[in-house]
Design a protein around this motif. Structure first.
Motif, PDB file in Angstrom:
ATOM      1  N   THR A  86       0.853  -1.187   0.000  1.00 16.88           N
ATOM      2  CA  THR A  86       0.000   0.000   0.000  1.00 16.88           C
ATOM      3  C   THR A  86       0.885   1.232   0.000  1.00 16.88           C
ATOM      4  O   THR A  86       1.834   1.330   0.763  1.00 16.88           O
ATOM      5  N   ARG A  87       0.556   2.166  -0.844  1.00 12.50           N
ATOM      6  CA  ARG A  87       1.370   3.375  -0.964  1.00 12.50           C
ATOM      7  C   ARG A  87       0.554   4.583  -0.524  1.00 12.50           C
ATOM      8  O   ARG A  87      -0.633   4.671  -0.776  1.00 12.50           O
ATOM      9  N   ARG A  88       1.224   5.521   0.123  1.00 11.33           N
ATOM     10  CA  ARG A  88       0.554   6.749   0.562  1.00 11.33           C
ATOM     11  C   ARG A  88       0.469   7.771  -0.553  1.00 11.33           C
ATOM     12  O   ARG A  88      -0.323   8.691  -0.497  1.00 11.33           O
ATOM     13  N   TYR A  89       1.308   7.635  -1.547  1.00 16.67           N
ATOM     14  CA  TYR A  89       1.270   8.497  -2.719  1.00 16.67           C
ATOM     15  C   TYR A  89       1.661   7.648  -3.924  1.00 16.67           C
ATOM     16  O   TYR A  89       2.215   6.568  -3.777  1.00 16.67           O
ATOM     17  N   ARG A  90       1.363   8.145  -5.091  1.00 18.16           N
ATOM     18  CA  ARG A  90       1.589   7.363  -6.296  1.00 18.16           C
ATOM     19  C   ARG A  90       3.010   7.556  -6.812  1.00 18.16           C
ATOM     20  O   ARG A  90       3.441   8.672  -7.083  1.00 18.16           O
TER      21      ARG A  90
END
Length: 182
Positions: free
Chosen positions: A34-38
């Protein structure tokens, strides 16, 4: 939570959606976390025609064995060294050494031994995903691809893809790397 650092080599003939799958995997939370930003992991490919300054010309897969074999092997070694140096990084590769073995066998009768390369990739956890399609579906895939292709004549003879798919299957079955056919 530990960092996810998958290493996937997508192999398959043209029209099997390898590149689409590469982009999807590169953003899939179950694969890369899971990423907090792309952001993206690099997508690399042996298909890039980097040995000449002409589109759709020679590169890592379809190199000229009489003049570019040493360059091709050095390039594979460079990639393997980079993978090892950045082992805690995600690597998604859209065609690599098995595609090279296949192309060189079918087009030049050249049998390449990439055992040395696979020995470098094994401890890093590389896996092969062999993208395939049923032979009777290539015609519909060609129709879709011709809408965007910059070199439509490469899709004139679909038997080339069917034969290549079978050769890839044989080579992947002989690989030291774990493989999955989808």
């Amino acid at each position: 939570m530990s960092k996810l650092v998958p290493k996937v080599i997508l192999e398959g003939t043209r029209l099997t959606h390898k590149t689409d799958l590469a982009f999807a995997l590169n953003e899939h939370p179950r694969l890369v976390g899971t990423r907090r930003y792309r952001y993206h992991s690099p997508l690399i490919s042996a298909e890039w025609c980097g040995f000449t300054n002409h589109p759709w010309d020679r590169g890592l897969i379809n190199f000229d064995p009489d003049h570019e074999r040493d360059l091709a092997m050095a390039t594979f070694r460079t990639w393997a060294d980079l993978f090892g140096q950045l082992r805690y990084y995600t690597w998604i590769v859209d065609r690599f050494h098995v595609s090279t073995q296949c192309w060189q066998r079918l087009n030049h009768g050249l049998e390449l031994d990439f055992g040395w390369l696979e020995e470098m990739l094994l401890p890093l956890g590389f896996r092969i995903v062999h993208c395939v399609r049923r032979p009777e579906t290539f015609d519909a895939a060609r129709t879709e691809r011709l809408k965007v292709s910059g070199k439509p004549e490469q899709y004139d003879d679909l038997q080339v893809f069917i034969d290549e798919q079978e050769t890839l299957r044989e080579l992947i079955n002989g690989s030291r790397l774990m493989a999955l056919e989808v």
